[in-house]
Design an enzyme around this catalytic site. Structure first.
Site, short mmCIF file in Angstrom:
data_model
loop_
_atom_site.label_atom_id
_atom_site.label_comp_id
_atom_site.label_asym_id
_atom_site.label_seq_id
_atom_site.Cartn_x
_atom_site.Cartn_y
_atom_site.Cartn_z
N LYS A 190 1.40 -17.29 22.70
CA LYS A 190 0.01 -17.11 23.14
C LYS A 190 -0.16 -15.62 23.41
O LYS A 190 0.30 -15.11 24.44
CB LYS A 190 -0.23 -17.94 24.42
CG LYS A 190 -1.66 -18.38 24.64
CD LYS A 190 -2.64 -17.29 24.96
CE LYS A 190 -2.49 -16.70 26.34
NZ LYS A 190 -3.31 -15.47 26.50
N GLY A 243 3.93 -10.02 32.09
CA GLY A 243 2.58 -9.82 32.64
C GLY A 243 2.66 -9.58 34.13
O GLY A 243 3.62 -9.01 34.64
N SER A 244 1.63 -10.04 34.85
CA SER A 244 1.52 -9.74 36.29
C SER A 244 2.36 -10.70 37.13
O SER A 244 2.58 -11.85 36.75
CB SER A 244 0.06 -9.84 36.71
OG SER A 244 -0.41 -11.15 36.48
N GLU A 246 1.42 -12.23 39.74
CA GLU A 246 0.56 -13.37 40.15
C GLU A 246 0.67 -14.49 39.11
O GLU A 246 0.88 -15.65 39.45
CB GLU A 246 -0.91 -12.94 40.26
CG GLU A 246 -1.19 -11.90 41.34
CD GLU A 246 -0.73 -10.49 40.97
OE1 GLU A 246 -0.83 -10.12 39.79
OE2 GLU A 246 -0.24 -9.78 41.87
N GLY A 248 2.96 -14.68 36.79
CA GLY A 248 4.38 -15.03 36.68
C GLY A 248 4.74 -16.16 37.62
O GLY A 248 5.48 -17.08 37.26
N GLU A 265 9.10 -11.01 32.97
CA GLU A 265 9.07 -9.55 33.02
C GLU A 265 7.72 -9.18 33.64
O GLU A 265 6.68 -9.33 33.01
CB GLU A 265 9.23 -8.97 31.61
CG GLU A 265 9.78 -7.56 31.62
CD GLU A 265 8.75 -6.51 31.93
OE1 GLU A 265 8.27 -6.46 33.11
OE2 GLU A 265 8.40 -5.75 31.03
N CYS A 299 4.87 -1.04 31.99
CA CYS A 299 5.50 -1.61 33.18
C CYS A 299 6.61 -0.75 33.75
O CYS A 299 6.82 -0.70 34.95
CB CYS A 299 6.04 -2.99 32.84
SG CYS A 299 7.00 -3.02 31.34
N GLU A 399 1.76 -1.65 41.71
CA GLU A 399 1.63 -1.27 40.30
C GLU A 399 0.14 -1.09 39.99
O GLU A 399 -0.64 -2.03 40.13
CB GLU A 399 2.21 -2.35 39.39
CG GLU A 399 2.07 -1.99 37.93
CD GLU A 399 2.79 -2.94 36.99
OE1 GLU A 399 3.64 -2.49 36.22
OE2 GLU A 399 2.49 -4.15 37.03
P1 NAI Z 1 -1.99 -11.18 33.19
O1 NAI Z 1 -0.70 -11.43 33.84
O2 NAI Z 1 -3.20 -11.96 33.63
O3 NAI Z 1 -1.88 -11.41 31.59
C1 NAI Z 1 -0.69 -11.51 30.86
C2 NAI Z 1 -0.74 -12.75 29.97
O4 NAI Z 1 -0.77 -13.91 30.78
C3 NAI Z 1 -1.95 -12.85 29.05
O5 NAI Z 1 -1.55 -13.40 27.80
C4 NAI Z 1 -2.84 -13.84 29.78
O6 NAI Z 1 -3.72 -14.54 28.93
C5 NAI Z 1 -1.82 -14.78 30.37
N1 NAI Z 1 -2.29 -15.55 31.52
C6 NAI Z 1 -3.21 -15.20 32.45
N2 NAI Z 1 -3.37 -16.20 33.35
C7 NAI Z 1 -2.55 -17.21 32.98
C8 NAI Z 1 -2.28 -18.49 33.51
N3 NAI Z 1 -2.87 -18.94 34.60
N4 NAI Z 1 -1.36 -19.26 32.88
C9 NAI Z 1 -0.73 -18.82 31.78
N5 NAI Z 1 -0.96 -17.62 31.22
C10 NAI Z 1 -1.85 -16.81 31.82
O7 NAI Z 1 -2.30 -9.64 33.33
P2 NAI Z 1 -3.72 -8.89 33.35
O8 NAI Z 1 -4.67 -9.58 34.28
O9 NAI Z 1 -4.15 -8.68 31.98
O10 NAI Z 1 -3.30 -7.50 34.04
C11 NAI Z 1 -3.21 -7.39 35.45
C12 NAI Z 1 -2.04 -6.55 35.85
O11 NAI Z 1 -0.81 -7.16 35.48
C13 NAI Z 1 -1.97 -5.17 35.21
O12 NAI Z 1 -2.80 -4.26 35.83
C14 NAI Z 1 -0.51 -4.86 35.39
O13 NAI Z 1 -0.26 -4.38 36.68
C15 NAI Z 1 0.17 -6.19 35.21
N6 NAI Z 1 0.66 -6.34 33.82
C16 NAI Z 1 1.97 -6.08 33.59
C17 NAI Z 1 2.44 -6.10 32.29
C18 NAI Z 1 3.86 -5.80 32.00
O14 NAI Z 1 4.16 -5.20 30.97
N7 NAI Z 1 4.79 -6.25 32.81
C19 NAI Z 1 1.56 -6.36 31.15
C20 NAI Z 1 0.21 -6.69 31.52
C21 NAI Z 1 -0.20 -6.64 32.81
#
Ligand code: NAI
Ligand code: MG
Length: 496
Positions: A190, A243-244, A246, A248, A265, A299, A399
């Site tokens: 996804k 991703g984030s 939260e 995670g 991660e 990250c 972050e």
């Molecule tokens: P996010 O954690 O919401 O998005 C990452 C992925 O998770 C996307 O594919 C999203 O569609 C999916 N996702 C979102 N909610 C979900 C749920 N309830 N169940 C399953 N999958 C879900 O991150 P977002 O909101 O785009 O960015 C927020 C912050 O997260 C950023 O500002 C950054 O601090 C952090 N982040 C860290 C990353 C890293 O490389 N470790 C990458 C992206 C964001």
């Protein structure tokens, strides 16, 4: 898309009525026929219409992956046969590099040079590295124990699932899928809703490479619908998430309910410890490159600059000068050094953190803020920002995921290490000094998955990259052991 600087194949790909999802080797619309738009963050304009997957589509994809695991021959073929197909896929990624580079640059907003110099070539390299590593790795191991004859097999799990972010979309497909596929698993991905395009284009290359139907499935969609359905699907055998923290936590909870192993991660808040014996200009140049890379949406990047008091003033002057000189622009403009934030939500997050940090007493060295780029009034541009102040400030702890560096002064090595370790994240830090003993001492004392010496963002195939604490768990990427994260060990034992 009426841009003249796009390759015909890119224009053709983007102008499809809808870019369909890839499930069971077929290009399909969503079960409810819904679509969503992917945007160019550099202009704010819609780029392409994409099939909008939800729970039913995820279910189809997981079932297709399950069937392919059982019936396609992928899981049971020798690793060197899978390696041949993965090399063919890598060849195709290389042949279509220019297309993938433009698509990635447009969808994420990243400078072309970054996509062509790092993101896209790295995908082919990772596919090749794991293909070769799996082919030469002995999966049947003799176990020596008294009183019995025993050996261990290592077999693929089955359906492995991945929920990926928007900052390095295809690079992370490479890092995450390669070890799983090399091990013989099948996958459901996804991609992030902001950046599904290169992952979908990649599927056309999977098809051409001759990888059996259903081995790779990609369902574009949103997190709370498609993402949540994938994480809680009872038929997945392993989950990978980047991703984030939260999200995670939600994914780990869903996997906990089903007792599915999960690899997380979750970002970081990397520090760079700059000792008093460095060449200040050279170090500043590399740290500015690190904090502006991908508009700071990285990250593991260095956002806390922990600088020795003897070089403090010189460092601030050089850093301010360098950060001011960064050319901000559209990713496709070849002179751009830093593109936009990925979307308005991310830009607001960056600007909101700066405001909060200042309200909590941070001192402004370079104010940051919205940036105007000629010709792109609706792009999500921000300027680099440099702050300093207490290590308890929100900008020193959270972050931000933007081009914001936070300076802190140190006198003794011990002080520097305490500042570095005073946060919840544990992904990557660096130390800058010409004294190698000191470098190794500090590198080992900094609590994180990765410590880099005289460089930041250092990635090599074969060197494990993972985080600890709030940055995640469950094994990392890029390492030899990563292959075994996707293999199920089994002991075969008989008494003597
Ligand atoms: P996010 O954690 O919401 O998005 C990452 C992925 O998770 C996307 O594919 C999203 O569609 C999916 N996702 C979102 N909610 C979900 C749920 N309830 N169940 C399953 N999958 C879900 O991150 P977002 O909101 O785009 O960015 C927020 C912050 O997260 C950023 O500002 C950054 O601090 C952090 N982040 C860290 C990353 C890293 O490389 N470790 C990458 C992206 C964001
Ligand atoms: Mg986009």
């Amino acid at each position: 898309m009426a841009r003249k600087d796009l390759l015909p194949e890119v224009t053709e790909f983007l102008s499809q009525k809808q870019i369909k999802m890839f499930v069971a080797g077929k290009w399909t619309t969503a079960a409810d026929s819904d679509t969503f738009q992917s945007f160019d963050p550099g202009s704010g304009a819609a780029l392409a219409t994409v099939a909008h997957g939800k729970a039913e589509d995820i279910d189809h994809a997981v079932n297709a992956a399950k069937k392919a695991f059982k019936e396609s021959g992928w899981a049971s073929m020798p690793a060197n046969e899978r390696a041949k197909m993965m090399h063919r896929l890598a060849d195709l990624v290389e042949q279509k590099q220019d297309v993938l580079v433009q698509l990635e640059s447009l969808d994420v907003g990243k400078p072309l040079a970054q996509a062509s110099g790092f993101d896209i070539p790295n995908v082919a390299q990772t596919l090749r590295w794991y293909a070769d590593f799996a082919a030469k790795t002995q999966l049947k191991k003799t176990v020596t124990a008294s009183g019995c004859k025993a050996y261990q097999t290592n077999s693929p799990y089955g359906v492995t699932a991945f929920i990926l972010p928007w900052n390095f979309p295809l690079l992370l497909v490479g890092w995450n899928l390669s070890p799983s596929l090399a091990a013989g698993n099948t996958v459901v991905v996804k991609p992030a809703e902001d950046t599904p395009l290169t992952t979908l284009y990649f599927c056309s290359l999977v098809e051409q490479a001759g990888i059996p139907e259903g081995v790779v499935n990609v369902v574009p969609g949103y997190g709370p619908t498609a993402g949540a359905a994938l994480a809680s699907h009872p038929e997945i055998k392993h989950m990978g998430f980047t991703g984030s923290p939260e999200v995670g936590r939600e994914i780990a909870s869903a996997c906990g309910k089903n007792l599915v192993p999960v690899k997380l991660e979750l970002g970081g808040k990397g520090a760079a410890v700059v000792c008093n014996d460095v060449n200040v200009n050279e170090t500043v140049e590399k740290l500015v490159a690190a904090v502006t890379l991908n508009t700071g949406q990285v990250c593991c990047t260095a956002t806390r600059w922990v600088v020795h008091e003897n070089i403090w003033d010189e460092f601030i002057d050089a850093a301010t000068e360098k950060l001011k000189s960064i050319k901000i622009g559209h990713g496709l403009d070849p002179s751009t050094q830093m593109g936009p934030a990925v979307n308005e939500k991310q830009r607001k997050r960056i600007l909101g953190y700066i405001e909060n940090g200042i309200n909590q007493g941070a001192e402004i060295i370079l104010p940051g803020g919205r940036a105007d780029v000629e010709g792109y009034p609706n792009g999500f541009y921000v300027k680099p920002c440099l702050l300093t102040g207490s290590q308890d400030n929100i900008c020193a702890k959270d972050e931000i995921f933007g081009p914001v560096a936070y300076l802190m002064k140190f006198k003794t090595e011990q002080e520097a290490i305490e500042i570095v370790n005073g946060i919840d994240y544990g992904l990557a830090n660096s130390v800058w000094t010409n004294d190698l003993d000191r470098a190794n001492r500090i590198a080992e004392a900094m609590i994180a998955g990765n410590s880099w010496i005289n460089g930041h963002n250092l990635f090599y195939h074969g060197v494990p990259y993972a985080g600890c604490n709030l940055s995640g768990f469950g094994g990392g990427v890029l390492g030899p052991d990563t292959l075994f994260d996707y293999l199920r060990p089994q002991s075969i034992v008989s008494p003597l």
